[in-house]
Design a protein around this motif. Structure first.
Motif, PDB file in Angstrom:
ATOM      1  N   PHE A 282      75.451 -61.140  -7.609  1.00 47.79           N
ATOM      2  CA  PHE A 282      76.608 -60.459  -8.198  1.00 47.79           C
ATOM      3  C   PHE A 282      77.874 -60.797  -7.409  1.00 47.79           C
TER       4      PHE A 282
ATOM      5  N   ARG B  46      79.699 -63.908  -8.258  1.00 45.14           N
ATOM      6  CA  ARG B  46      80.378 -63.915  -9.556  1.00 45.14           C
ATOM      7  C   ARG B  46      81.655 -63.080  -9.564  1.00 45.14           C
TER       8      ARG B  46
ATOM      9  N   ARG C  50      82.869 -60.765 -12.814  1.00 45.15           N
ATOM     10  CA  ARG C  50      82.510 -59.498 -12.201  1.00 45.15           C
ATOM     11  C   ARG C  50      83.661 -59.033 -11.305  1.00 45.15           C
TER      12      ARG C  50
ATOM     13  N   THR D 165      82.882 -53.009  -9.110  1.00 46.58           N
ATOM     14  CA  THR D 165      81.517 -52.866  -9.601  1.00 46.58           C
ATOM     15  C   THR D 165      80.515 -53.276  -8.534  1.00 46.58           C
TER      16      THR D 165
END
Length: 435
Positions: free
Chosen positions: A129, A132, A137, A141
């Motif tokens: 994650f 990205r 992303r 988050t």
């Protein structure tokens, strides 16, 4: 005779078979040695770098006959590979509780090694994650996923006195205990608990996709989610926020961003990246904001009213790039908004309430059709917009006065019919007799 209807428990089958490919003969007359792994009616083939003289190969024993140099080399390779395969088979079955031919083949070849422990899998997810972030992303988050990981790690340490737990050990008991931990030890609300349980479910789905879990233990479990409701301010609180000034420069900025969002419906992520290219002039003259929402990717088209235009002009001199407003980080803004709420006497003030103000006070309560509001707010479904459609008592009174006015201007004609005469009661001609 009584039939036994209990299910038959079948034993798992596992076999390793060696053979040579006689259809492809090398220039030196030898054939390649191949290995076939069979587990529960499924099989996978593994090639080796060993070549066998077809004259030495015994298909019955699956080995090379004799004591020649080639036969000894082939048989040593068979023994070594058999030992490796059985070692991986035992390890995978111990870690996962099940084993497949494909998993053993991948382990032998050193590919597709995926975490078999929950927190290790979560770390792998968060690392992917992180790569990205900035592409599709956001850092916010990622921080939220890191928070979920920390809660889960703390739970495993407290309840299991361990640094990690095997994926195969996950069951409903673990799920319920983690739910209770979040509510009692961490004192989290229903929405926050839902978020962390949802991410636990995401990890088990990931494990199924990677083949480290045969089935998702939480497939049929759904975290409790509170009913969504509008979180707009009361009319008097909004009026006080608009009318009363604040001396603190930082609180002034927070107040301006809140008011701007109240009159445009922009969420924080879209407000922060608002630039001149998002401002356009409509065909009939007025300015409007056209921006694609970062959260959903849907387009939001909002008229630029007088008050947000004045706020844009107020900060024109501070622009250092193409962004129109020098909005601070979200964490800092939330702290400022909390202080702003204390200053104005508004409990539980959050920045996202400004967007709810737009949906309720600025649009729907003013008679703007819900379809139009849905487009302005960039919702994918009108059901989402209905959350903002809170009908206030003032709106009901205004609508009823408007209805009464229309009724006076256009009275409804009604033909009032007189009720028909009641028919005479039917008398029975039979005489009553006494016995």
């Amino acid at each position: 005779m009584q039939l036994d209807n209990r299910p038959i428990k079948r034993r798992s089958t596992f076999a390793v078979l060696f053979y040579i490919n006689r259809t492809k003969v090398r220039k030196d007359g030898k054939c390649q040695l191949l290995c076939k792994i069979s587990i529960d009616a499924a099989s996978e083939q593994i090639g080796t770098k060993v070549a066998v003289d077809p004259a030495l190969w015994n298909p019955t024993t699956g080995r090379a006959d004799g004591k020649s140099r080639n036969a000894s080399e082939v048989n040593r390779a068979i023994d070594r590979l058999t030992e490796i395969i059985r070692s991986h088979y035992d390890r995978i079955r111990s870690d996962l509780g099940f084993v497949t031919a494909e998993a053993v083949k991948n382990a032998v070849k050193g590919i597709g090694q995926k975490p078999t422990m929950l927190l290790a899998l979560f770390r792998e997810h968060n690392e992917e994650f992180r790569k990205r972030v900035g592409i599709d992303r956001t850092k916010e988050t990622l921080a939220s996923y890191a928070n979920s990981y920390n809660h889960l790690a703390a739970f495993v340490r407290k309840e299991y006195a361990a640094e990690d737990i095997a994926l195969r050990s996950l069951d409903a008991t673990f799920y319920d205990a983690f739910d209770l931990f979040l509510r009692t030890e961490r004192c989290l609300g229903i929405k926050a608990v839902h978020e962390h349980l949802y991410r636990l479910k995401k990890m088990t789905r990931r494990a199924v996709g990677q083949g480290t879990l045969r089935c998702d233990p939480y497939r049929d479990l759904h975290p409790e989610l509170p009913k969504r409701k509008s979180r707009h301010l009361k009319s008097e609180d909004l009026e006080r926020l608009l009318a009363r000034q604040v001396a603190d420069p930082e609180l002034q900025r927070a107040r301006d961003w809140f008011i701007f969002s109240t009159f445009t419906g922009l969420a924080y992520a879209d407000l922060r990246r608002l630039s001149a290219r998002h401002i356009e002039r409509a065909e009939d003259g007025p300015l409007r904001i056209r921006i694609r929402r970062q959260k959903t990717g849907t387009e939001s088209v909002v008229p630029l009213l007088e008050l947000p235009r004045r706020i844009l002009e107020k900060y024109r001199a501070e622009r250092t790039d193409d962004r129109l407003l020098p909005v601070c980080s979200y964490s800092k803004l939330q702290r400022l908004i909390s202080r702003l709420g204390a200053f104005y006497g508004i409990e539980h003030l959050t920045f996202h309430k400004a967007r709810h103000n737009f949906g309720t006070h600025i649009t729907l309560s003013m008679g703007v059709p819900i379809e139009t509001v849905s487009r302005m707010m960039g919702h994918k479904r009108i059901v989402t917009t209905q959350i903002y459609a809170h009908v206030t008592d003032t709106k009901v009174d205004d609508d009823m006065r408007r209805l009464k006015s229309c009724m006076r201007e256009q009275p409804v004609e009604f033909c009032d019919e007189q009720p028909a005469e009641r028919p005479a009661p039917i008398r029975c001609s039979c005489r009553r007799t006494n016995n």
